[in-house]
Scaffold this active site. Structure first.
Site, PDB file in Angstrom:
ATOM      1  N   LYS A  89      77.325  55.516  -7.169  1.00  0.00           N
ATOM      2  CA  LYS A  89      78.391  55.547  -8.172  1.00  0.00           C
ATOM      3  C   LYS A  89      78.043  54.739  -9.425  1.00  0.00           C
ATOM      4  CE  LYS A  89      82.089  57.113  -5.443  1.00  0.00           C
ATOM      5  NZ  LYS A  89      83.500  57.352  -5.344  1.00  0.00           N
ATOM      6  N   LYS A 146      86.415  64.655  -4.206  1.00  0.00           N
ATOM      7  CA  LYS A 146      87.523  64.778  -5.154  1.00  0.00           C
ATOM      8  C   LYS A 146      87.046  64.711  -6.588  1.00  0.00           C
ATOM      9  CE  LYS A 146      90.850  62.195  -2.375  1.00  0.00           C
ATOM     10  NZ  LYS A 146      90.207  61.039  -1.758  1.00  0.00           N
ATOM     11  N   LYS A 167      78.089  66.287  -0.753  1.00  0.00           N
ATOM     12  CA  LYS A 167      79.321  66.389   0.028  1.00  0.00           C
ATOM     13  C   LYS A 167      80.477  66.870  -0.844  1.00  0.00           C
ATOM     14  CE  LYS A 167      80.764  61.651  -0.647  1.00  0.00           C
ATOM     15  NZ  LYS A 167      81.168  60.358  -0.201  1.00  0.00           N
TER      16      LYS A 167
HETATM   17  P1  AMP Z   1      88.046  59.394   0.293  1.00  0.00           P
HETATM   18  O1  AMP Z   1      88.539  60.704  -0.194  1.00  0.00           O
HETATM   19  O2  AMP Z   1      86.695  59.063  -0.246  1.00  0.00           O
HETATM   20  O3  AMP Z   1      89.034  58.286   0.181  1.00  0.00           O
HETATM   21  O4  AMP Z   1      87.803  59.588   1.871  1.00  0.00           O
HETATM   22  C1  AMP Z   1      88.844  59.589   2.839  1.00  0.00           C
HETATM   23  C2  AMP Z   1      88.268  59.959   4.184  1.00  0.00           C
HETATM   24  O5  AMP Z   1      87.742  61.297   4.161  1.00  0.00           O
HETATM   25  C3  AMP Z   1      87.100  59.064   4.635  1.00  0.00           C
HETATM   26  O6  AMP Z   1      87.196  58.845   6.022  1.00  0.00           O
HETATM   27  C4  AMP Z   1      85.875  59.884   4.320  1.00  0.00           C
HETATM   28  O7  AMP Z   1      84.787  59.575   5.156  1.00  0.00           O
HETATM   29  C5  AMP Z   1      86.373  61.285   4.572  1.00  0.00           C
HETATM   30  N1  AMP Z   1      85.634  62.269   3.761  1.00  0.00           N
HETATM   31  C6  AMP Z   1      85.607  62.328   2.395  1.00  0.00           C
HETATM   32  N2  AMP Z   1      84.819  63.350   1.983  1.00  0.00           N
HETATM   33  C7  AMP Z   1      84.330  63.947   3.113  1.00  0.00           C
HETATM   34  C8  AMP Z   1      83.468  65.063   3.356  1.00  0.00           C
HETATM   35  N3  AMP Z   1      82.958  65.778   2.358  1.00  0.00           N
HETATM   36  N4  AMP Z   1      83.198  65.380   4.645  1.00  0.00           N
HETATM   37  C9  AMP Z   1      83.735  64.672   5.672  1.00  0.00           C
HETATM   38  N5  AMP Z   1      84.542  63.611   5.513  1.00  0.00           N
HETATM   39  C10 AMP Z   1      84.856  63.252   4.247  1.00  0.00           C
END
Ligand code: AMP
Ligand code: TRP
Length: 325
Positions: free
Chosen positions: A111, A195, A192
């Site tokens: 990042k 958002k 991956k």
């Molecule tokens: P975040 O959106 O980064 O706050 O992530 C929230 C949760 O979703 C965390 O447990 C991440 O590990 C999971 N997560 C986010 N993106 C992915 C993805 N592309 N595949 C699997 N898990 C994800």
């Protein structure tokens, strides 16, 4: 009862990666665990975000957590900034962590890469995350694969604090799903699903309309050799679709691959399976949207319950480290 804690950033709309990597486990973990699920708004401040947008997305995040099937009678659902101990414990842990170990975090490196002015908060982000988890004495932390390194750091900080100042924190463990821990972008299957990435066609949002889901799956990037086999390195696009199909239907990836010869057929059935998987979520979200007071009440009660536990842990840590009580 085992304590469970996890969090999600309200920095945009929830997508299929969040749902499969995290929320499905969160819902399953409600059974037989004392679960705490947190909208981590302070973590969203580590990158540029408009205040009005953050406010809206934090509310939407809470609404969506109810829509994916979390039951506020069973789980504690709350917003991070409503419980001041998160930032208070962060300071104690920042004085436990070193620059070297934070510099090694791959998410920070990715990042911060190419940024001229990196926010200090982006650097110390994993320490705030450690505070989130340790405040609740959580044993189990259901997350996607990308959070493993942050969990390792959390364990290390907990152990170091315990060794220096006496037993204070439970040392937590990551719970990462076997399939679907890393859902890839449908247009750029080497990265991956996320958002923040500028790939609307590559990201399926949890609340997408059925027609949008179908369109995105149909346009998903695969490869040209047409060979139906699960090979994430050689054929990342297809491997992603096969894993998604496995998750959506509860089958093994190899079984799914053996059941198809043409990519088009797989995509057709996958679109249908994802639409069905997300249908109840979309319906519950629509119902909740007309009851904003209900979401607010859940967050108010959640903050009170969370604070009861967090304040006890914080007081214990502050006392252990030598702050006058
Ligand atoms: P975040 O959106 O980064 O706050 O992530 C929230 C949760 O979703 C965390 O447990 C991440 O590990 C999971 N997560 C986010 N993106 C992915 C993805 N592309 N595949 C699997 N898990 C994800
Ligand atoms: N860093 C996590 C992510 O980006 C979100 C998060 C913050 C979290 N605090 C947490 C996850 C505590 C689990 C436990 O996905």
């Amino acid at each position: 009862m085992q304590r469970v804690f996890s969090g999600v950033k309200p920095s945009g709309d929830f997508h299929l990666g969040n749902y499969i990597g995290a929320f499905r486990q969160w819902v399953a973990d409600q059974e037989g665990h004392d679960a705490f699920y947190c909208v981590v708004d302070l973590h969203a401040l580590t990158e540029e975000i408009d205040p009005a947008y953050l406010r809206q997305k934090s509310f939407d995040a809470a609404l969506n957590l109810l829509a994916v099937g979390l039951d506020p009678e069973v789980s504690t659902i709350f917003v991070q900034s409503h419980v001041p101990e998160h930032t208070r414990l962060t300071w104690l842990l920042e004085c436990t962590a070193t620059m070297g170990e934070l510099r090694r975090m791959t998410q920070f490196k990715a990042k911060a890469h190419g940024q001229e002015a990196v926010r200090v908060g982006l650097f110390t982000y994993p320490v705030l995350m450690a505070a989130d988890i340790l405040l609740y004495q959580a044993q189990r932390v259901p997350v996607g694969d990308d959070q493993r390194q942050h969990l390792e750091l959390t364990r290390e900080l907990a152990q170091r604090f315990n060794n220096r100042y006496g037993e204070t924190f439970v040392v937590p463990e990551a719970a990462v799903p076997e399939v679907g821990a890393r859902v890839m972008d449908l247009q750029h299957p080497e990265r991956k699903m996320s958002k923040t990435i500028d790939s609307p066609l590559g990201t399926i949002n949890v609340l997408d309309e059925p027609s949008e889901i179908t369109r995105k799956v149909k346009k998903a990037v695969t490869d040209t050799d047409g060979e139906m086999r699960y090979a994430p390195d050689e054929k990342p696009g297809l491997a992603n679709l096969l894993s998604l199909m496995a998750v959506a239907t509860g089958r093994k990836v190899d079984e799914v691959a053996a059941g198809y010869s043409r990519y088009g057929d797989l995509k057709r059935d996958l679109a249908e399976a994802l639409v069905e998987m997300l249908r109840p979520v979309r319906e519950r979200a629509a119902a909740l949207a007309s009851e904003p007071g209900e979401v607010e009440a859940v967050l108010r009660a959640g903050a009170a319950r969370a604070h009861d536990i967090a304040s006890v842990t914080y007081a214990r840590a502050a006392e252990a480290i030598g702050l006058l009580s």
